[in-house]
Design an enzyme around this catalytic site. Structure first.
Site, mmCIF file in Angstrom:
data_model
loop_
_atom_site.group_PDB
_atom_site.id
_atom_site.type_symbol
_atom_site.label_atom_id
_atom_site.label_comp_id
_atom_site.label_asym_id
_atom_site.label_seq_id
_atom_site.Cartn_x
_atom_site.Cartn_y
_atom_site.Cartn_z
ATOM 1 N N SER A 148 48.814 -51.493 7.631
ATOM 2 C CA SER A 148 48.621 -50.763 6.377
ATOM 3 C C SER A 148 48.413 -51.697 5.188
ATOM 4 C CB SER A 148 49.849 -49.884 6.104
ATOM 5 O OG SER A 148 51.017 -50.676 6.059
ATOM 6 N N THR B 228 34.674 -11.856 -19.665
ATOM 7 C CA THR B 228 35.478 -11.488 -18.496
ATOM 8 C C THR B 228 34.464 -11.081 -17.438
ATOM 9 O OG1 THR B 228 35.646 -9.159 -19.081
ATOM 10 C CG2 THR B 228 37.376 -10.598 -19.935
ATOM 11 N N HIS B 229 34.774 -11.367 -16.192
ATOM 12 C CA HIS B 229 33.819 -11.118 -15.096
ATOM 13 C C HIS B 229 32.477 -11.796 -15.350
ATOM 14 C CE1 HIS B 229 36.631 -7.840 -13.970
ATOM 15 N NE2 HIS B 229 36.701 -7.671 -15.278
ATOM 16 N N SER C 61 16.130 -35.876 -12.664
ATOM 17 C CA SER C 61 15.798 -35.598 -11.270
ATOM 18 C C SER C 61 14.732 -36.592 -10.838
ATOM 19 C CB SER C 61 15.272 -34.169 -11.145
ATOM 20 O OG SER C 61 14.461 -34.056 -9.986
ATOM 21 N N LYS D 241 14.201 -32.335 -15.862
ATOM 22 C CA LYS D 241 15.602 -32.006 -15.624
ATOM 23 C C LYS D 241 16.574 -32.893 -16.408
ATOM 24 C CE LYS D 241 17.232 -29.406 -13.093
ATOM 25 N NZ LYS D 241 17.293 -29.284 -11.642
ATOM 26 N N ASN E 126 20.538 -33.020 -15.776
ATOM 27 C CA ASN E 126 21.587 -32.394 -14.973
ATOM 28 C C ASN E 126 22.989 -32.854 -15.373
ATOM 29 O OD1 ASN E 126 19.609 -31.115 -13.420
ATOM 30 N ND2 ASN E 126 19.404 -32.913 -12.105
ATOM 31 N N GLU F 110 29.741 -31.880 -12.643
ATOM 32 C CA GLU F 110 29.656 -31.394 -11.252
ATOM 33 C C GLU F 110 30.530 -32.233 -10.327
ATOM 34 O OE1 GLU F 110 25.338 -29.846 -10.325
ATOM 35 O OE2 GLU F 110 25.237 -31.555 -11.641
ATOM 36 N N TYR G 29 63.475 -41.441 8.875
ATOM 37 C CA TYR G 29 62.159 -42.066 8.749
ATOM 38 C C TYR G 29 61.365 -41.910 10.038
ATOM 39 C CZ TYR G 29 58.377 -45.344 8.136
ATOM 40 O OH TYR G 29 57.122 -45.887 8.059
HETATM 41 N N1 ARG Z 1 54.485 -49.425 6.282
HETATM 42 C C1 ARG Z 1 55.602 -48.553 6.454
HETATM 43 C C2 ARG Z 1 55.386 -47.263 5.668
HETATM 44 O O1 ARG Z 1 54.576 -47.268 4.818
HETATM 45 C C3 ARG Z 1 56.823 -49.218 5.943
HETATM 46 C C4 ARG Z 1 58.049 -48.776 6.641
HETATM 47 C C5 ARG Z 1 58.026 -49.181 8.047
HETATM 48 N N2 ARG Z 1 59.274 -48.895 8.664
HETATM 49 C C6 ARG Z 1 59.394 -48.895 9.993
HETATM 50 N N3 ARG Z 1 60.550 -48.599 10.434
HETATM 51 N N4 ARG Z 1 58.409 -49.155 10.794
HETATM 52 O O2 ARG Z 1 56.001 -46.263 5.920
#
Ligand code: ARG
Length: 465
Positions: free
Chosen positions: A23, A154-155, A276, A282, A284, A289, A316
């Protein structure tokens, strides 16, 4: 992350598993907060006598250096170290032997929960400013066009005349409620989980209040199991942001409609429109949007997180790692939408004549005529019928309601006819409309000149600070 042959494991993780679970490419966004949490934890460990003063000072210095490297883009993030927490801890320990003591009584479970709460506190502070920025842009547009009258709908059918300022201030009200929800989320997030360990605290007699004061939290969490698995504060943030996104989307939709040739009430500045590639004429409203489109993502992220949480047993679970991409993307989308809307709104030019023309159809005052009959003592339901019949009569004669004559209102007596004429006849459309709006001045919150002026002043005062 783990090394082969150390501790519990003999095998290194499979590369596929390692890649799947890492991560660091997104949670490094928490680096600053992670470092701050580590400083706080070092202070806790020093107070407990687990770190000597020298060790604590060395750790602090090491963390500062890492922080400086990260800020300068010089820090070497390693994918193999899985997440932001491991990267920072490994870098610290490589430089300072005492770094290996920092994870005492701490788990990544309470660590990441702490980081996220620090992050959300900072994020919401910035969001509040961005919301104020859009409110100011709306107020500015309202102020510059304080006399502009257009139909209220309205509407999506023309209903009754209103001031454009009143229409715009409706969004200022919505945004103020959004700010309230954000503040509310921040207040409930203002509780420190650090010290909860993996799920059951620690045996080391750590004083969690040291970290609380260090990080400036209102209080510490009261249940370690809740603390490491709670992501309610993120849900609350996403809920606030999803609704805020809905408000931005509605504003975008109004502006898109009003800027179409069909309405012709306003134009975005050129810098906020696009041409466009095919049709040379155009212009736009792409920014509006996109804001409308992106609001769908915000709703999606809220649903993702709720779905993520619903089946989780305490405490957890690694599923929780999936919270971050949703909240980070929501925060970025929300913030940039607020910023671009503020700038686009500030660029808007209003066509007061087109607005007035659309509001001038006398039928928009049909309710005011019915009110006038009510003042003569006619019950509203009956008045509604009488005016409805007149509208129909005008339609059948191919004329407008204000051009009907005495004979077209056969059921009215003299006094009633005078009341009707007073609303509809004898003045220019703009004077007639103004009169109709002035007539509402006694009603708090109505689109009347005095009420709107009061609200413009009230908002100017609120948004000045
Ligand atoms: N990268 C993990 C998270 O975002 C951190 C916690 C990880 N804890 C574990 N027991 N593997 O949740």
């Amino acid at each position: 992350m783990r090394a082969a042959g150390k501790g519990r494991f003999r095998q290194r993780p499979d590369p596929v598993a390692e890649k799947f679970s890492r991560s660091v490419h997104f949670d490094r966004r928490l680096a600053h907060h992670d470092l701050e949490g580590s400083r706080a934890h070092a202070a806790v460990l020093a107070k407990a006598g687990i770190l000597s003063r020298k060790e604590a000072a060395a750790i602090r210095k090491g963390l500062d250096r890492i922080e400086a490297e990260i800020s300068r883009g010089k820090f070497r993030w390693k994918d193999s170290l899985e997440d932001v927490h491991m990267n920072i801890e490994a870098a610290l320990t490589a430089r300072i032997a005492a770094g290996a003591k920092l994870h005492t009584g701490r788990s990544r479970n309470d660590q990441v929960a702490t980081d996220l709460r620090l992050w959300i506190r900072e994020t919401i502070r910035g969001d509040e400013k961005a919301v104020c920025g859009l409110q100011r842009a709306l107020l500015g547009l309202a102020d510059r066009n304080a006399e502009v009258i257009l139909p209220g709908y309205t509407h999506l059918q023309r209903a009754q005349p209103v001031f454009l300022a009143h229409h715009l201030l409706a969004y200022v009200e919505m945004l103020e409620r959004d700010k309230g929800r954000l503040r509310d989320a921040a207040r409930r997030a203002d509780v420190l989980p650090l010290g909860s360990g993996a799920l059951a605290g620690s045996t080391l007699g750590l004083d969690r209040n040291v970290a609380r004061k260090f990080l400036g939290f209102r209080e510490v969490t009261a249940n370690s199991m809740d603390a490491v698995s709670d992501r309610d504060f993120l849900v609350e943030y996403l809920a606030a942001v999803a609704l805020g996104g809905v408000h931005l989307s509605r504003l975008a939709e109004d502006l898109i409609l009003f800027s179409s040739s069909e309405f012709g009430f306003l134009k975005f500045g050129e810098a906020f429109t696009t041409g466009s590639s095919l049709m040379p004429q155009k212009r736009n409203p792409d920014m509006a949007e996109l804001v409308r489109g992106k609001s769908g993502r915000l709703t999606g992220h809220l649903v993702s997180l709720l779905t993520l949480l619903k089946g989780l047993p305490l405490t957890y679970n690694r599923d929780l790692q999936e919270d971050k991409e949703a909240v980070f993307d929501a925060a970025d989308t929300w913030r940039s939408s607020l910023e671009v809307m503020a700038a686009a709104v500030a660029s808007v030019q209003v066509d007061a004549g087109a607005c007035l023309y659309a509001a001038s159809a006398p039928e928009l005052l049909a309710t005011d005529v019915a009110d006038a009959l009510v003042r003569t003592g006619i019950p509203f339901r009956r008045a509604h019928q009488l005016v409805g019949a007149a509208v129909r009569a005008a339609e059948e004669k191919g004329t407008r309601m204000d051009r009907l004559e005495r004979g077209d209102w056969p059921e009215l007596n003299e006094r009633e006819w005078r009341e009707v004429s007073a609303v509809l006849q004898g003045v220019s459309p703009s004077a007639r409309l103004r009169k109709a709006l002035v007539a509402r001045d006694a009603v708090v919150g109505a689109p009347a000149p005095g009420q709107v002026r009061f609200q413009l002043r009230r908002w100017a005062k609120i948004l000045r600070s």
